[in-house]
Scaffold this motif. Sequence first.
Motif, short mmCIF file in Angstrom:
data_model
loop_
_atom_site.label_atom_id
_atom_site.label_comp_id
_atom_site.label_asym_id
_atom_site.label_seq_id
_atom_site.Cartn_x
_atom_site.Cartn_y
_atom_site.Cartn_z
N PHE A 178 0.82 -1.21 0.00
CA PHE A 178 0.00 0.00 0.00
C PHE A 178 0.86 1.27 0.00
N LEU A 179 2.17 1.10 -0.01
CA LEU A 179 3.04 2.27 0.05
C LEU A 179 2.94 3.12 -1.22
N GLY A 180 2.65 2.49 -2.36
CA GLY A 180 2.47 3.27 -3.58
C GLY A 180 1.29 4.21 -3.49
N LEU A 181 0.18 3.72 -2.90
CA LEU A 181 -0.99 4.57 -2.71
C LEU A 181 -0.70 5.67 -1.68
N GLN A 182 0.06 5.35 -0.63
CA GLN A 182 0.41 6.36 0.36
C GLN A 182 1.33 7.41 -0.25
N GLU A 183 2.19 7.00 -1.18
CA GLU A 183 3.06 7.96 -1.85
C GLU A 183 2.26 8.90 -2.74
N LEU A 184 1.17 8.38 -3.36
CA LEU A 184 0.32 9.25 -4.18
C LEU A 184 -0.36 10.33 -3.33
N LEU A 185 -0.64 10.01 -2.05
CA LEU A 185 -1.29 10.99 -1.18
C LEU A 185 -0.39 12.20 -0.90
N THR A 186 0.91 12.02 -1.03
CA THR A 186 1.82 13.15 -0.83
C THR A 186 1.92 14.04 -2.08
N PRO A 190 -6.39 14.03 -1.68
CA PRO A 190 -6.85 12.69 -1.28
C PRO A 190 -7.95 12.13 -2.18
N MET A 191 -8.83 12.99 -2.73
CA MET A 191 -9.89 12.50 -3.62
C MET A 191 -9.30 11.94 -4.91
N VAL A 192 -8.26 12.63 -5.41
CA VAL A 192 -7.63 12.17 -6.65
C VAL A 192 -6.78 10.93 -6.41
N ALA A 193 -5.96 10.97 -5.33
CA ALA A 193 -5.04 9.87 -5.07
C ALA A 193 -5.73 8.62 -4.53
N GLY A 194 -6.81 8.80 -3.77
CA GLY A 194 -7.43 7.65 -3.13
C GLY A 194 -8.62 7.08 -3.87
N VAL A 195 -9.26 7.89 -4.77
CA VAL A 195 -10.48 7.42 -5.44
C VAL A 195 -10.34 7.45 -6.96
N THR A 196 -9.93 8.61 -7.50
CA THR A 196 -9.96 8.78 -8.95
C THR A 196 -8.95 7.88 -9.65
N LEU A 197 -7.67 8.00 -9.28
CA LEU A 197 -6.64 7.22 -9.96
C LEU A 197 -6.81 5.71 -9.76
N PRO A 198 -7.06 5.20 -8.53
CA PRO A 198 -7.30 3.76 -8.41
C PRO A 198 -8.55 3.30 -9.18
N GLY A 199 -9.61 4.15 -9.19
CA GLY A 199 -10.81 3.78 -9.94
C GLY A 199 -10.56 3.69 -11.43
N VAL A 200 -9.79 4.65 -11.97
CA VAL A 200 -9.45 4.59 -13.40
C VAL A 200 -8.64 3.33 -13.71
N GLY A 201 -7.72 2.98 -12.80
CA GLY A 201 -6.93 1.76 -13.02
C GLY A 201 -7.79 0.51 -13.02
N VAL A 202 -8.75 0.42 -12.10
CA VAL A 202 -9.64 -0.76 -12.05
C VAL A 202 -10.52 -0.82 -13.30
N ILE A 203 -11.05 0.32 -13.72
CA ILE A 203 -11.89 0.33 -14.93
C ILE A 203 -11.08 -0.08 -16.15
N PHE A 204 -9.84 0.39 -16.25
CA PHE A 204 -9.02 0.01 -17.39
C PHE A 204 -8.73 -1.49 -17.40
#
Length: 265
Positions: A178-186, A190-204
């Motif tokens: 989970f350190l990659g996701l925690q690095e995105l938060l920096t 938080p809305m972009v790093a925790g919801v938008t980018l992971p959601g786009v990855g799952v949809i892709f």
Amino acid sequence: MTEIPEHLLKRAQAAREKSADAASAAEPAAASGESAAPAGDSRIPEALLKRSQAAKAATAGGAAPDDEGARGGGVAVAEKVGAMVAAVPTSAGVPVGAGPGGHTQRLLTVVKSGSIQDVKATPVDKVHTWPHLLAAEFVAALAMTAFTFIFSVFVNAPLLQLANTNATPNPSKAPWYFLGLQELLTMFHPMVAGVTLPGVGVIFLILAPFVDRNPSNKPEDRKFATSLMTVHLMFWAVLVMIGSFFRGPGFNFVLPWVDGLFFEL
């Protein structure tokens, strides 16, 4: 038993009557040595008729034919053909009861061909799940189990002490996966790093089978899919390594060879 139609019975009766009339008219002609059928109606070649008459005259006079191989065979063929032609009732050179063009064939019934067709399935490029797929997956599962077992022997992973709510560890890091996701938060909101980018990855990932429809299993034939997956893995691996080795107290950026390593396996 199937009944014969009335018009066919009448046609057969007329054919028999004309055949009897032709046979009675041919008897006087045969007695006088003339041909039973006119030359125009005869279906026998003229050469065979002359050879047949010469052979009959020679036989009646008691003399043998000069050429036995040439005449004897011709006489037999002429007599057989003449007998078959005389047996078929004719009217102006066309057999009685014949159809268009003088054909005597009749269509009795139509048989459907569905029951006698041999339909075979078209071969396709497919293999069975067992053993082609499951055997390879079973071998891969055994290899991963062996790797995990060997890795656990050489790398110690003890449980840490109980969490103390009054003393938050510094730095406080998530597990390595989970350190990659925690690095995105920096880097992002938080809305972009925790919801938008992971959601786009799952949809892709869901749409990946529909985007890349190449059926080949060779990496050189699927350069687009291979390149895209390589970029994704490298991007995530870089984030994990930065969060693990280059983040110190307060999750600030540090150099591990200067400030030390703030990471535990």
